[in-house]
Scaffold this motif. Structure first.
Motif, PDB file in Angstrom:
ATOM      1  N   VAL A  18     -29.975 -51.278   6.754  1.00 35.49           N
ATOM      2  CA  VAL A  18     -30.087 -52.058   6.477  1.00 35.49           C
ATOM      3  C   VAL A  18     -29.684 -53.701   6.737  1.00 35.49           C
ATOM      4  O   VAL A  18     -30.276 -54.772   7.074  1.00 35.49           O
ATOM      5  N   ASN A  19     -28.281 -53.763   7.086  1.00 32.70           N
ATOM      6  CA  ASN A  19     -28.092 -53.947   8.366  1.00 32.70           C
ATOM      7  C   ASN A  19     -27.778 -53.689   9.252  1.00 32.70           C
ATOM      8  O   ASN A  19     -27.336 -52.962   9.793  1.00 32.70           O
ATOM      9  N   ASP A  20     -28.774 -54.570  10.129  1.00 28.38           N
ATOM     10  CA  ASP A  20     -29.038 -54.182  11.744  1.00 28.38           C
ATOM     11  C   ASP A  20     -28.048 -54.466  12.708  1.00 28.38           C
ATOM     12  O   ASP A  20     -28.455 -54.652  14.141  1.00 28.38           O
ATOM     13  N   THR A  21     -27.082 -55.200  12.215  1.00 29.62           N
ATOM     14  CA  THR A  21     -25.782 -55.531  12.940  1.00 29.62           C
ATOM     15  C   THR A  21     -24.706 -54.312  13.513  1.00 29.62           C
ATOM     16  O   THR A  21     -24.272 -53.832  12.126  1.00 29.62           O
ATOM     17  N   ASP A  22     -24.313 -54.509  14.488  1.00 31.18           N
ATOM     18  CA  ASP A  22     -23.071 -53.489  14.472  1.00 31.18           C
ATOM     19  C   ASP A  22     -23.079 -52.526  13.339  1.00 31.18           C
ATOM     20  O   ASP A  22     -22.206 -51.633  13.244  1.00 31.18           O
ATOM     21  N   THR A  23     -24.578 -51.401  13.500  1.00 33.13           N
ATOM     22  CA  THR A  23     -24.779 -50.097  12.964  1.00 33.13           C
ATOM     23  C   THR A  23     -24.146 -49.053  14.181  1.00 33.13           C
ATOM     24  O   THR A  23     -24.853 -49.283  15.539  1.00 33.13           O
ATOM     25  N   PHE A  54     -26.706 -49.081   5.238  1.00 34.08           N
ATOM     26  CA  PHE A  54     -28.335 -47.673   5.480  1.00 34.08           C
ATOM     27  C   PHE A  54     -29.050 -47.479   3.982  1.00 34.08           C
ATOM     28  O   PHE A  54     -28.164 -47.582   2.831  1.00 34.08           O
ATOM     29  N   ASP A  55     -29.639 -46.811   4.200  1.00 34.26           N
ATOM     30  CA  ASP A  55     -30.604 -47.321   3.171  1.00 34.26           C
ATOM     31  C   ASP A  55     -31.429 -45.536   3.094  1.00 34.26           C
ATOM     32  O   ASP A  55     -32.417 -44.795   4.049  1.00 34.26           O
ATOM     33  N   LEU A  56     -31.487 -44.560   2.062  1.00 38.21           N
ATOM     34  CA  LEU A  56     -31.694 -43.257   1.849  1.00 38.21           C
ATOM     35  C   LEU A  56     -32.985 -43.068   1.599  1.00 38.21           C
ATOM     36  O   LEU A  56     -33.304 -43.979   0.168  1.00 38.21           O
ATOM     37  N   THR A  57     -33.561 -42.207   2.149  1.00 39.37           N
ATOM     38  CA  THR A  57     -35.066 -42.841   1.562  1.00 39.37           C
ATOM     39  C   THR A  57     -35.819 -41.028   1.148  1.00 39.37           C
ATOM     40  O   THR A  57     -36.899 -40.978   0.661  1.00 39.37           O
ATOM     41  N   LYS A  58     -34.725 -39.525   1.231  1.00 41.74           N
ATOM     42  CA  LYS A  58     -35.359 -39.222   1.425  1.00 41.74           C
ATOM     43  C   LYS A  58     -34.116 -37.617   1.237  1.00 41.74           C
ATOM     44  O   LYS A  58     -33.217 -38.650   1.011  1.00 41.74           O
ATOM     45  N   THR A  89     -21.961 -49.023   3.904  1.00 40.59           N
ATOM     46  CA  THR A  89     -22.837 -49.135   2.626  1.00 40.59           C
ATOM     47  C   THR A  89     -24.014 -48.145   2.674  1.00 40.59           C
ATOM     48  O   THR A  89     -25.157 -48.115   3.393  1.00 40.59           O
ATOM     49  N   VAL A  90     -23.858 -47.387   1.355  1.00 39.35           N
ATOM     50  CA  VAL A  90     -24.963 -46.050   1.825  1.00 39.35           C
ATOM     51  C   VAL A  90     -25.966 -46.313   0.665  1.00 39.35           C
ATOM     52  O   VAL A  90     -24.616 -45.914  -0.694  1.00 39.35           O
ATOM     53  N   ASP A  91     -26.922 -46.734   0.207  1.00 37.75           N
ATOM     54  CA  ASP A  91     -28.145 -46.800  -0.981  1.00 37.75           C
ATOM     55  C   ASP A  91     -29.271 -45.841  -1.175  1.00 37.75           C
ATOM     56  O   ASP A  91     -29.001 -45.568   0.053  1.00 37.75           O
ATOM     57  N   TYR A  92     -29.959 -46.235  -1.629  1.00 39.74           N
ATOM     58  CA  TYR A  92     -31.057 -46.148  -1.510  1.00 39.74           C
ATOM     59  C   TYR A  92     -32.204 -46.334  -1.307  1.00 39.74           C
ATOM     60  O   TYR A  92     -32.502 -47.823  -2.096  1.00 39.74           O
ATOM     61  N   VAL A  93     -33.623 -45.905  -0.682  1.00 40.57           N
ATOM     62  CA  VAL A  93     -34.584 -46.693  -1.645  1.00 40.57           C
ATOM     63  C   VAL A  93     -35.611 -45.098  -2.860  1.00 40.57           C
ATOM     64  O   VAL A  93     -35.647 -44.783  -2.299  1.00 40.57           O
ATOM     65  N   TYR A 104     -18.980 -48.416   0.669  1.00 37.26           N
ATOM     66  CA  TYR A 104     -19.451 -48.518  -0.775  1.00 37.26           C
ATOM     67  C   TYR A 104     -21.199 -47.406  -1.125  1.00 37.26           C
ATOM     68  O   TYR A 104     -21.555 -47.450   0.295  1.00 37.26           O
ATOM     69  N   LEU A 105     -20.967 -46.833  -2.492  1.00 41.34           N
ATOM     70  CA  LEU A 105     -21.455 -45.214  -1.612  1.00 41.34           C
ATOM     71  C   LEU A 105     -21.833 -45.677  -3.370  1.00 41.34           C
ATOM     72  O   LEU A 105     -21.945 -45.126  -4.261  1.00 41.34           O
ATOM     73  N   TYR A 106     -24.253 -46.072  -2.888  1.00 43.05           N
ATOM     74  CA  TYR A 106     -24.289 -46.149  -4.343  1.00 43.05           C
ATOM     75  C   TYR A 106     -25.644 -45.268  -4.082  1.00 43.05           C
ATOM     76  O   TYR A 106     -26.325 -45.229  -4.710  1.00 43.05           O
TER      77      TYR A 106
END
Length: 458
Positions: A323-328, A346-350, A366-370, A391-393
């Motif tokens: 999601v944020n490609d800076t300092d990853t 990051f966005d988890l996709t599966k 920060t872990v989110d999803y799509v 942040y765990l969403y």
């Protein structure tokens, strides 16, 4: 993609001495021939000398096992090992010399490679340099190929083009391409890619391209690249992809890294990239939609990623987008056994399943999803989970005596009103079992399910 149907390649062999089983060479004649010839050819019983590498290669019959040795720096036609399924075993010992390809080889109409090695043969290049100013590709491989203490110099490759629906499209530069068979790289082997810093055509450049070609000839076998434990050289960018030509094959493309090394770019559009047990690998950028596996006690450091690799006893079930490609940074630090740290956004996709990991740490993450086909991906952890200022969403499932602990502040809402360890969003489900070793705050907008859960804190 590495469209092998367009760019075919041939092997170039120069100045070899050959041993033929029925030939004899007296000592005096042998000394003279060695001084004047380009290569020697040895089949284990006899040594024969040739003026060119091409002549030596032409003397190899189907089923033969031979060693061809360069006797000096030389140039000539590209190295070509044919036919398909020739069952030839050929070692070309460059003996510290350079072979410069002046006439490229390949399939009829696509003679563009410095070397073309066909399926069903076993080939070794060792102890020297393969170079060319005339090739679009240095090696096009379909054989079982070993490169040992070699320099494959693609710095002077010429630009190539694909003809796609009548349109000429610039082709990427690839120094070594494999579409079938196993490629093993050993010792101080260096594969030099084309410098494209002044190229305005939009081409990419790769030291190695690994492409599974699903057609009637290669589909059943697939292809792989292995960096042996002895590897100490350097390579540039790596690409892995596939071409579907209507074959019925179920094989794949794979890369195995069993040596400590670094890559500028790893582009995995297809297949699986595996970091071997106890190995440390550094990658500036890893992109694509393939799989990444990190073995036990291995360390993988990635500066930028569109894939989240992890180690779960040698398997990976994670595929994510940055999601944020800076300092990853994704860091696998196995000073503690299977101690994994993930930072960044990051966005988890599966669905992700992490098994047999001692500790998984989200550090300022920060872990989110799509949504994937309308489904919310889940993160299942069998082991200890630490969440530090993260942040765990995502739906998190802790099971099989998993231990959850949290340190620092966990601001899971931007207004800071709630400080949560885990947030369960609308429509999400969190399932917890095992033992929670610390105070736990769960912000539940969806569903919380507990099964055999013990909370030692509050």
């Amino acid at each position: 993609k590495l469209l092998v149907a367009i760019l075919a390649f041939s092997m170039i062999v120069v100045g070899c001495a050959v041993m033929l089983g029925d030939s004899t060479v007296d000592a005096a004649a042998s000394d003279t021939q060695e001084q004047t010839s380009t290569v020697s050819y040895d089949d284990g019983s006899t040594t024969v000398y040739y003026d060119t590498l091409t002549e030596a290669l032409s003397a190899v019959k189907d089923g033969d096992k031979v060693t061809i040795t360069l006797l000096k720096d030389s140039e000539g036609r590209g190295i070509q090992v044919t036919p398909t399924d020739g069952n030839k075993t050929i070692t070309i010992d460059f003996a510290g010399f350079t072979y410069n390809v002046t006439e490229t080889v390949g399939s009829t109409g696509t003679e563009t490679s410095a070397a073309q090695l066909l399926k069903g043969n076993t080939v070794t290049f060792k102890n020297g340099t393969l170079a060319s100013d005339n090739a679009l590709r240095m090696i096009q491989n379909y054989s079982d190929l070993t490169l040992e203490d070699m320099t494959i110099d693609g710095s002077n490759m010429l630009p190539g083009y694909y003809n796609i629906n009548g349109e000429s499209v610039p082709a990427d530069y690839v120094s070594v391409a494999t579409n079938c068979g196993e490629v093993v790289i050993k010792g101080e082997t260096n594969i030099i890619q084309k410098d494209i810093s002044n190229d305005a055509t939009g081409r990419s450049t790769y030291s190695i391209g690994v492409s599974y070609w699903n057609n009637s000839t290669y589909g059943a076998e697939g292809t792989s690249l292995t960096f042996d434990t002895t590897f100490t050289g350097e390579v540039g960018n790596i690409q892995m992809d596939w071409s579907d030509d209507g074959g019925a094959g179920t094989a794949t493309a794979e890369i195995f890294v069993n040596a400590n090394m670094s890559f500028p770019v790893v582009d995995i559009q297809y297949g699986k990239f595996t970091v071997g047990e106890g190995t440390t690998v550094n990658i500036d950028s890893i992109t694509g939609s393939g799989e990444v596996s990190v073995g036990n006690r291995a360390t993988l450091n990635v500066d930028y990623s569109t894939i989240i690799p992890t180690t779960t006893s040698g398997t990976v079930n994670i595929n994510a987008n940055v999601v944020n490609d800076t300092d990853t940074l994704i860091s696998f630090n196995n000073n503690k056994s299977d101690y994994i740290v993930i930072t960044g956004a990051f966005d988890l996709t599966k669905d992700v399943v992490i098994e047999d990991v001692d500790t998984l740490v989200f550090e300022n993450a920060t872990v989110d999803y799509v949504l994937n086909a309308g489904k919310v991906p889940t993160l299942t952890i069998e082991g200890a989970l630490e969440s530090n200022s993260s942040y765990l969403y995502i739906p998190v499932i802790l099971k099989d005596q998993a231990v959850y602990s949290a340190t620092g502040t966990h601001n899971l809402e931007s207004n800071g009103d709630l400080q949560d360890d885990i947030r369960v969003g609308f429509g999400d489900t969190l399932t917890m079992s095992g033992t929670v070793s610390d105070d736990l705050i769960v912000d539940v907008f969806g569903t919380l399910v507990t099964s055999d859960l013990t909370i030692n804190g509050t």
